[in-house]
Design a protein around this motif. Structure first.
Motif, PDB file in Angstrom:
ATOM      1  N   VAL A 105       0.861  -1.179   0.000  1.00  0.00           N
ATOM      2  CA  VAL A 105       0.000   0.000   0.000  1.00  0.00           C
ATOM      3  C   VAL A 105       0.897   1.228   0.000  1.00  0.00           C
ATOM      4  O   VAL A 105       1.290   1.735   1.036  1.00  0.00           O
ATOM      5  N   SER A 106       1.278   1.647  -1.175  1.00  0.00           N
ATOM      6  CA  SER A 106       2.186   2.786  -1.274  1.00  0.00           C
ATOM      7  C   SER A 106       1.821   3.546  -2.517  1.00  0.00           C
ATOM      8  O   SER A 106       1.218   3.002  -3.435  1.00  0.00           O
ATOM      9  N   GLY A 107       2.165   4.811  -2.518  1.00  0.00           N
ATOM     10  CA  GLY A 107       1.793   5.618  -3.668  1.00  0.00           C
ATOM     11  C   GLY A 107       0.292   5.835  -3.632  1.00  0.00           C
ATOM     12  O   GLY A 107      -0.365   5.700  -2.590  1.00  0.00           O
ATOM     13  N   SER A 108      -0.258   6.116  -4.782  1.00  0.00           N
ATOM     14  CA  SER A 108      -1.626   6.613  -4.870  1.00  0.00           C
ATOM     15  C   SER A 108      -2.601   5.469  -5.085  1.00  0.00           C
ATOM     16  O   SER A 108      -3.109   5.285  -6.171  1.00  0.00           O
ATOM     17  N   THR A 109      -2.819   4.683  -4.051  1.00  0.00           N
ATOM     18  CA  THR A 109      -3.722   3.545  -4.193  1.00  0.00           C
ATOM     19  C   THR A 109      -4.977   3.738  -3.352  1.00  0.00           C
ATOM     20  O   THR A 109      -5.667   2.791  -3.042  1.00  0.00           O
ATOM     21  N   LYS A 110      -5.276   4.981  -2.970  1.00  0.00           N
ATOM     22  CA  LYS A 110      -6.476   5.255  -2.170  1.00  0.00           C
ATOM     23  C   LYS A 110      -7.379   6.253  -2.892  1.00  0.00           C
ATOM     24  O   LYS A 110      -6.902   7.161  -3.567  1.00  0.00           O
ATOM     25  N   VAL A 111      -8.670   6.082  -2.690  1.00  0.00           N
ATOM     26  CA  VAL A 111      -9.623   7.042  -3.246  1.00  0.00           C
ATOM     27  C   VAL A 111      -9.335   8.412  -2.647  1.00  0.00           C
ATOM     28  O   VAL A 111      -9.092   8.536  -1.456  1.00  0.00           O
ATOM     29  N   THR A 112      -9.364   9.402  -3.493  1.00  0.00           N
ATOM     30  CA  THR A 112      -9.091  10.758  -3.013  1.00  0.00           C
ATOM     31  C   THR A 112     -10.192  11.242  -2.067  1.00  0.00           C
ATOM     32  O   THR A 112     -11.343  10.820  -2.164  1.00  0.00           O
ATOM     33  N   LYS A 113      -9.813  12.108  -1.146  1.00  0.00           N
ATOM     34  CA  LYS A 113     -10.824  12.759  -0.311  1.00  0.00           C
ATOM     35  C   LYS A 113     -10.901  14.243  -0.657  1.00  0.00           C
ATOM     36  O   LYS A 113     -11.740  14.977  -0.148  1.00  0.00           O
ATOM     37  N   ASP A 114     -10.023  14.650  -1.539  1.00  0.00           N
ATOM     38  CA  ASP A 114      -9.962  16.039  -1.974  1.00  0.00           C
ATOM     39  C   ASP A 114     -11.213  16.369  -2.797  1.00  0.00           C
ATOM     40  O   ASP A 114     -11.540  15.666  -3.752  1.00  0.00           O
ATOM     41  N   PRO A 115     -11.931  17.445  -2.401  1.00  0.00           N
ATOM     42  CA  PRO A 115     -13.185  17.761  -3.106  1.00  0.00           C
ATOM     43  C   PRO A 115     -12.991  18.012  -4.596  1.00  0.00           C
ATOM     44  O   PRO A 115     -13.868  17.697  -5.399  1.00  0.00           O
ATOM     45  N   VAL A 116     -11.837  18.569  -4.987  1.00  0.00           N
ATOM     46  CA  VAL A 116     -11.595  18.807  -6.416  1.00  0.00           C
ATOM     47  C   VAL A 116     -11.488  17.464  -7.142  1.00  0.00           C
ATOM     48  O   VAL A 116     -12.085  17.240  -8.194  1.00  0.00           O
ATOM     49  N   GLY A 117     -10.722  16.539  -6.544  1.00  0.00           N
ATOM     50  CA  GLY A 117     -10.580  15.203  -7.131  1.00  0.00           C
ATOM     51  C   GLY A 117     -11.926  14.509  -7.231  1.00  0.00           C
ATOM     52  O   GLY A 117     -12.231  13.843  -8.234  1.00  0.00           O
ATOM     53  N   LEU A 118     -12.755  14.669  -6.220  1.00  0.00           N
ATOM     54  CA  LEU A 118     -14.066  14.011  -6.238  1.00  0.00           C
ATOM     55  C   LEU A 118     -14.957  14.609  -7.326  1.00  0.00           C
ATOM     56  O   LEU A 118     -15.709  13.895  -7.987  1.00  0.00           O
ATOM     57  N   LYS A 119     -14.828  15.911  -7.533  1.00  0.00           N
ATOM     58  CA  LYS A 119     -15.627  16.544  -8.591  1.00  0.00           C
ATOM     59  C   LYS A 119     -15.204  15.998  -9.969  1.00  0.00           C
ATOM     60  O   LYS A 119     -16.035  15.703 -10.820  1.00  0.00           O
ATOM     61  N   ILE A 120     -13.905  15.884 -10.162  1.00  0.00           N
ATOM     62  CA  ILE A 120     -13.398  15.337 -11.433  1.00  0.00           C
ATOM     63  C   ILE A 120     -13.935  13.919 -11.641  1.00  0.00           C
ATOM     64  O   ILE A 120     -14.414  13.563 -12.720  1.00  0.00           O
ATOM     65  N   ALA A 121     -13.864  13.140 -10.572  1.00  0.00           N
ATOM     66  CA  ALA A 121     -14.308  11.742 -10.669  1.00  0.00           C
ATOM     67  C   ALA A 121     -15.790  11.663 -11.005  1.00  0.00           C
ATOM     68  O   ALA A 121     -16.210  10.847 -11.831  1.00  0.00           O
ATOM     69  N   GLN A 122     -16.558  12.522 -10.370  1.00  0.00           N
ATOM     70  CA  GLN A 122     -18.000  12.520 -10.611  1.00  0.00           C
ATOM     71  C   GLN A 122     -18.291  12.890 -12.069  1.00  0.00           C
ATOM     72  O   GLN A 122     -19.125  12.273 -12.724  1.00  0.00           O
ATOM     73  N   THR A 123     -17.583  13.871 -12.565  1.00  0.00           N
ATOM     74  CA  THR A 123     -17.756  14.265 -13.963  1.00  0.00           C
ATOM     75  C   THR A 123     -17.345  13.120 -14.896  1.00  0.00           C
ATOM     76  O   THR A 123     -18.011  12.844 -15.894  1.00  0.00           O
ATOM     77  N   ALA A 124     -16.243  12.468 -14.561  1.00  0.00           N
ATOM     78  CA  ALA A 124     -15.794  11.349 -15.398  1.00  0.00           C
ATOM     79  C   ALA A 124     -16.865  10.271 -15.473  1.00  0.00           C
ATOM     80  O   ALA A 124     -17.156   9.717 -16.543  1.00  0.00           O
ATOM     81  N   ALA A 125     -17.468   9.972 -14.336  1.00  0.00           N
ATOM     82  CA  ALA A 125     -18.533   8.959 -14.329  1.00  0.00           C
ATOM     83  C   ALA A 125     -19.708   9.406 -15.197  1.00  0.00           C
ATOM     84  O   ALA A 125     -20.314   8.593 -15.907  1.00  0.00           O
ATOM     85  N   GLN A 126     -20.011  10.729 -15.164  1.00  0.00           N
ATOM     86  CA  GLN A 126     -21.087  11.239 -16.032  1.00  0.00           C
ATOM     87  C   GLN A 126     -20.737  11.087 -17.512  1.00  0.00           C
ATOM     88  O   GLN A 126     -21.594  10.795 -18.337  1.00  0.00           O
TER      89      GLN A 126
END
Lengths: 514, 514
Positions: free
Chosen positions: A243-264
């Motif tokens: 478990v190293s590097g970026s293997t966790k879901v972001t909690k950053d609101p900007v990252g979450l917004k990007i992810a939500q848009t990607a899903a759309q």
């Protein structure tokens, strides 16, 4: 100097690498060779494969100056075997080794000493971060590093371009006759997918284990028929380092917004449907996209046929809840993934070749509907850099990035418009890792751009009410906020060649100024 | 004419086969070649592998005169695919095919018509019984049949001596991208072990299925990366035909006595111990021996590490009762074995190469403690014939006989002293299938003989109170009862060459008189 199919300037010949085959397009270079044919061997019934220690293995093979030794990276930043083996090489006075390791992490810092001492003079990898990557960027090696994709490494091994003399397999479980798996024992790491081509094509194969089991070990990810020696050591790695590097879901609101848009975007493209398949890249926004896709799938009552990628607890959870029917796993990204692959028959181990080798009768990425990947830079031709950072120093590499992008019907790049106060969208990326023709959409927190090659897609997004902008407009937006970044000045000297998955050269990395 | 290492007279060259490499001893011929390297391929993401029918597959490959087509025999006397494919070849006017099928059964009688019509002119197999075997013995083919062992066939494929142009895999379950297993669907046959080398090394691979599954099918015995075409047909075989030949424990009291004595020999040799491993041959007495071994294991409270062989309900029962920890399965012999391999993770599918190929880094037979095998004849040098019958006609072949005999620490031949009123023990077997140096004990209902090479073993048996006789005495006993059999007169013409597992020639089979 020549220009390749995406306009990158590369020499025709690179000292320490050889003649350059120019990248001409994602599916333009066809295979024209036979599979590598290692020497046929024999063992009589009375032979034993158990060897007292690494030094004895080195003598029995014997390991000689100039050989290529290979390693896998399933322990990520917890790997112990590469350092153990190279310490043995150093002790025995062996020089000029070429190290073919599927990825390099900070834990591999001892490599620097071995490079300085001439034990190691070559490196071949799909991803590197940490002190070794930095030292390579500053010119520590006289030969350029060959950077491949995960599928490209399998191709290079299978097709004989990467000839491995000795494969050292960190084996979480092994029996005395060389059957190996990664799911049992105190240091289980899950899938051994990246080690499978090495074991299949190396001239000599050594299992290095800290958990010797009764014969016959099953399941066997690697078979006794390919393993020559079995060595027991105290400990092969630290699973906590997986478990190293970026293997966790972001909690950053900007990252979450990007992810939500990607899903759309994925929904608008019509891909939230029964039997969907997808891959998640590493990186918080990419993992968060999977989360939102899962929610949409639940709302629509559909299930995915399979998901792929470095496997995390989020995907395991989707499998357990019935949202995924199968997981195909070349590498676990956390300990929940390790547990799942050892117990759930629908969580399937696959080799790097089955995952992503472009030169076989069809790899898994060919069957992907969609993949969402990160980027450190993307240019207005949609070429993506995940190899070098804003200072020009190597901090990654393709891994499976280029492979999944080429295979999937819909490839999204999910990225903040600014990265460390610098625009992510550029006229020209410093290093091209993944070609723009295989990238369909860029999703940022401040807008979406669609590759002009995909007018069909742009129409679907517009029809779904999503605002699609020209990528040049996104670039201008970013520059308005952060200014036009100064181009990075590098030296002329080439420290790495970036091989596309088919073995052509998509770019080179040049030495950074101190 | 020359004499090989066990004194069999063979020519230096056989028309239609080539130069003869003489058998010199079970582990005397070392590999000196590279592995076969098939051409590397590529499929783009938009390619489909689904093809409308066999005729279309023939055209797309294209199948041409003189090619070698391969097949596996997991359906035994219920196989439907070989006949379907050859009917297609005949319809399309293709001639001069070489058929490489792991075994030939009575169901394959249509081959005779194809041979007469010139569609088929060569045959390569490990075992044959029924009309085809009889016709071969009477000279129907102009080229000699190559008869191999199960491990030897894997070797010949892996080492490039048996070059397969097109492998047709009868696939009980397949997805549209060529992942295959044998454990699912209406015509499940269990292990696909014999088909795995074919799929790995053939130039073209075709999955022929009657059960098309959702992608990705798992488990996958054969991977999508090696399969080029997927064809759906009505039915690929009749699983009821799997239970054919001698796959049941004998009820004959003589056979049971032999089996009981064999178990006593194994016990006296010290092999009824924790972690024991064994293989059963086909044949009632061999299967009954496993039964008695199971009883002894229960009495002594020990469990076996694994059992191997054509798998029957008897072994499955031992697995379920905890007497066996694992079953390694290259072929199911009944439907209980088929059910078990699909549901019990300790019932493991293995390929023919992993099972018994002598030329790799170590196959499973190397790890056998003991094997009990049948014989139609055995000579006073302990050479065994399981190829030809009392009339000189081919009625079998090695299958895994020679492989297991070579690998196991203790090889027993269990056989009636008389077979069809003829002595089983001879001065010289008509056809040598398995060399005497790999056979340790002959157990008959009227006495036990130990190979003089194994004085250690004879002493153990005597110490356990078992009467050990000279094999010549057993021969005399038999001849006293049945007379000295007349030697079989054959013609000069060679109808089959018998390849030992290492590719050397252990014997030839000559045409019988009509």
């Amino acid at each position: 100097m020549m220009q390749n199919g995406i306009g990158r300037t590369v020499p025709g010949y690179v000292e320490g690498y050889g003649d350059i085959r120019l990248f001409t397009g994602a599916f333009q270079t066809l295979p024209n060779m036979l599979r590598r044919a290692p020497a046929v061997k024999m063992r009589t019934p009375s032979d034993s494969k158990l060897v007292g220690g690494l030094e004895e293995v080195f003598r029995r093979i014997p390991v000689k100056d100039g050989m290529t030794l290979s390693f896998h990276h399933h322990f990520r930043n917890g790997d112990g075997v590469l350092n153990l083996v190279l310490a043995t090489a150093a002790k025995l006075g062996i020089k000029n080794l070429n190290i073919a390791v599927s990825s390099v992490f900070p834990v591999h810092a001892p490599l620097l000493e071995h490079i300085k001492n001439g034990v190691v003079t070559g490196l071949d990898t799909n991803y590197m971060s940490g002190p070794v990557a930095e030292a390579v960027s500053h010119g520590i090696l006289s030969r350029p590093v060959i950077m491949r994709t995960h599928g490209g490494r399998a191709r290079a091994i299978e097709c004989g371009q990467l000839k491995i003399d000795v494969a050292f397999i960190a084996a979480p479980a092994a029996d005395d006759y060389g059957n190996i798996n990664g799911t049992m024992g105190p240091t289980a790491c899950g899938s051994l997918g990246y080690a499978i081509p090495d074991a299949e094509y190396a001239d000599h194969v050594v299992a290095v284990t800290d958990y010797l089991c009764e014969y016959p070990l099953s399941p066997a990810s690697i078979s006794q028929t390919r393993v020559d020696y079995v060595v027991a050591v105290d400990v092969i790695g630290d699973p906590a380092g997986i478990v190293s590097g970026s293997t966790k879901v972001t909690k950053d609101p900007v990252g979450l917004k990007i992810a939500q848009t990607a899903a759309q975007v994925i929904k608008a493209a019509g891909l939230i449907k029964e039997g969907l398949s997808f891959q998640t890249g590493a990186g918080g926004a990419s993992l968060a996209t999977a989360h939102y896709i899962g929610k949409m799938m639940e709302q629509q009552g559909v299930t995915a046929s399979f998901a792929m990628g470095g496997i995390t607890s989020y995907l395991v959870d989707m499998l357990n809840r019935g949202l995924l029917r199968k997981i195909t796993d070349v590498q676990g990204f956390d300990l929940e993934a390790v547990r799942s692959i050892g117990t759930n028959p629908n969580h399937i181990e696959v080799s790097a070749g089955v995952y992503a080798n472009p030169f076989n009768s069809g790899c898994i990425v060919n069957k992907l509907d969609t993949v969402f990947l990160g980027a450190t830079e993307i240019d207005t031709d949609f070429n993506v850099n995940v190899t070098t950072g804003s200072n020009g120093v190597i901090m990654g590499g393709s891994g499976g990035h280029s492979d999944a992008a080429a295979g999937a019907k819909l490839t999204l790049i999910v990225a903040n418009l600014l990265r460390g106060r610098l625009p992510t969208v550029r006229d020209k990326v410093l290093t091209a890792t993944t070609p723009g023709e295989t990238v369909d959409v860029l999703v940022t927190e401040r807008g979406i751009a669609v590759n002009p090659l995909r007018t069909d897609l742009a129409e679907k997004l517009l029809a779904a009410g999503l605002l699609v902008e020209d990528i040049h407009d996104l670039k201008r937006k970013a520059e308005k906020m952060a200014g036009v970044p100064k181009p990075i000045k590098t030296r002329e000297r080439i420290v790495a060649v970036v091989e596309y998955r088919d073995g052509t050269i998509i770019d080179v990395v040049r030495q950074v100024n101190d």
